[in-house]
Design an enzyme around this catalytic site. Structure first.
Site, mmCIF file in Angstrom:
data_model
loop_
_atom_site.group_PDB
_atom_site.id
_atom_site.type_symbol
_atom_site.label_atom_id
_atom_site.label_comp_id
_atom_site.label_asym_id
_atom_site.label_seq_id
_atom_site.Cartn_x
_atom_site.Cartn_y
_atom_site.Cartn_z
ATOM 1 N N ASN A 68 -10.888 20.409 36.669
ATOM 2 C CA ASN A 68 -9.753 19.837 35.935
ATOM 3 C C ASN A 68 -8.841 19.215 36.994
ATOM 4 O O ASN A 68 -8.256 19.939 37.810
ATOM 5 C CB ASN A 68 -9.040 20.962 35.191
ATOM 6 N N ASN A 90 -0.050 14.147 30.133
ATOM 7 C CA ASN A 90 -1.449 13.937 29.815
ATOM 8 C C ASN A 90 -1.916 12.591 30.374
ATOM 9 O O ASN A 90 -1.107 11.730 30.711
ATOM 10 C CB ASN A 90 -1.660 13.958 28.293
ATOM 11 N N CYS A 112 -0.123 23.095 30.918
ATOM 12 C CA CYS A 112 -1.494 22.956 31.412
ATOM 13 C C CYS A 112 -1.738 24.106 32.376
ATOM 14 O O CYS A 112 -1.093 24.191 33.423
ATOM 15 C CB CYS A 112 -1.678 21.606 32.104
ATOM 16 N N ASN A 164 -6.157 21.316 20.962
ATOM 17 C CA ASN A 164 -7.333 21.355 21.820
ATOM 18 C C ASN A 164 -8.424 22.122 21.082
ATOM 19 O O ASN A 164 -8.147 23.076 20.347
ATOM 20 C CB ASN A 164 -7.001 22.053 23.139
ATOM 21 N N GLU A 194 -10.024 18.085 24.984
ATOM 22 C CA GLU A 194 -8.582 18.166 25.191
ATOM 23 C C GLU A 194 -7.844 16.995 24.536
ATOM 24 O O GLU A 194 -8.188 15.832 24.761
ATOM 25 C CB GLU A 194 -8.250 18.181 26.684
ATOM 26 N N CYS A 218 -10.396 23.841 31.116
ATOM 27 C CA CYS A 218 -9.063 23.863 30.520
ATOM 28 C C CYS A 218 -8.514 25.277 30.647
ATOM 29 O O CYS A 218 -9.061 26.213 30.063
ATOM 30 C CB CYS A 218 -9.124 23.436 29.058
#
Length: 258
Positions: free
Chosen positions: A13, A65, A74, A169, A187, A197
């Protein structure tokens, strides 16, 4: 404008990290954020994170995002945020910071970051699925044949058909042979599958425990980008002392003309 940035990743990620303590980044320029996150014409990332000062906790994490819009918490980004602060020499081994869902504490040892998440008590049962919020909203659904599952197609369908414009999500989960679990996540904001995630992995662990699929107060969850661990306490259906644990690594530092 010449912008200095860092690229970090936590189990695949990935994030553009910017030291914004001097408040020079144009925070309302969503087009700039999305262009920096673009994998073909920009740096490429699942999101962008600003490190700022904060009156209440000392540090503030502002998360965007990849679509350029400011997002909710996040988890992997939070772990990378701690590693970034350590690299800048702002912390030793512990940190306190404010994110979209409130104040978090964390510790770092080597490249492994343990991030304390918020308490969770509202866990909703759906047909073949669980919905809960671990700093970001998550739909957790049990599937078979996860490796061949159409995550993008089914994730997008559920994200919009069930949860409307705000979205959620979407996590698809399957047990593995070693008594662990694997997850793949669609996501919102990225509007695609990501390799990992953090808030999703946290949601999966709590959903597994709440439905009796997990008997212990810790879980190892395999994402497409690597393994994450979640530990927690539970009492009368309330989950406290929830920690998301895993690696956070600096990939490179660069400059870009904006």
């Amino acid at each position: 404008m010449k912008l200095t940035f860092y690229k970090y990743q936590g189990t695949g990620n990935d994030f553009v990290m910017i030291d914004n303590r001097q408040k020079t980044f144009p925070k309302k320029d969503s087009n700039l954020v999305s262009s920096l996150c673009d994998r073909r014409f920009g740096i490429g990332a699942d999101g962008l994170i600003l490190l700022e000062g904060d009156q209440d906790s000392g540090f503030g994490m502002v998360y965007y995002n990849a679509d350029g819009n400011e997002g909710s918490l996040c988890g992997n980004g939070g772990r990378c945020f701690v590693a970034f602060a350590k690299h800048l020499g702002l912390i030793d081994d512990e940190m306190r910071f404010t994110a979209a869902d409130g104040i978090h504490t964390a510790s770092i040892e080597g490249n492994v970051v343990s991030l304390k998440m918020q308490d969770v008590s509202d866990i909703r049962q759906k047909p073949n699925a669980i919905f809960l919020d671990t700093g970001s909203p998550h739909h957790v659904q049990w599937v078979q044949g996860l490796s061949d599952f159409q995550v993008y197609k089914e994730g997008a369908r559920l994200r919009y058909s069930i949860y409307g414009k705000p979205g959620s999500n979407i996590n698809f989960v399957e047990p593995t042979e070693n008594s662990s679990f694997a997850v793949r996540t669609y996501e919102r904001g990225v509007e695609d599958e990501t390799l990992s995630c953090g808030t999703g992995v946290t949601a999966v662990a709590l959903a597994l425990h709440s439905t009796g699929r997990l008997q212990h107060n810790k879980a190892s969850i395999q994402t497409q980008g690597g393994e994450l661990k979640v530990t927690f306490d539970v009492n009368d259906g309330k989950y406290t002392n929830v920690y998301l644990i895993g690696p956070a690594k600096r990939v490179f530092k660069g400059e870009i003309e904006c």
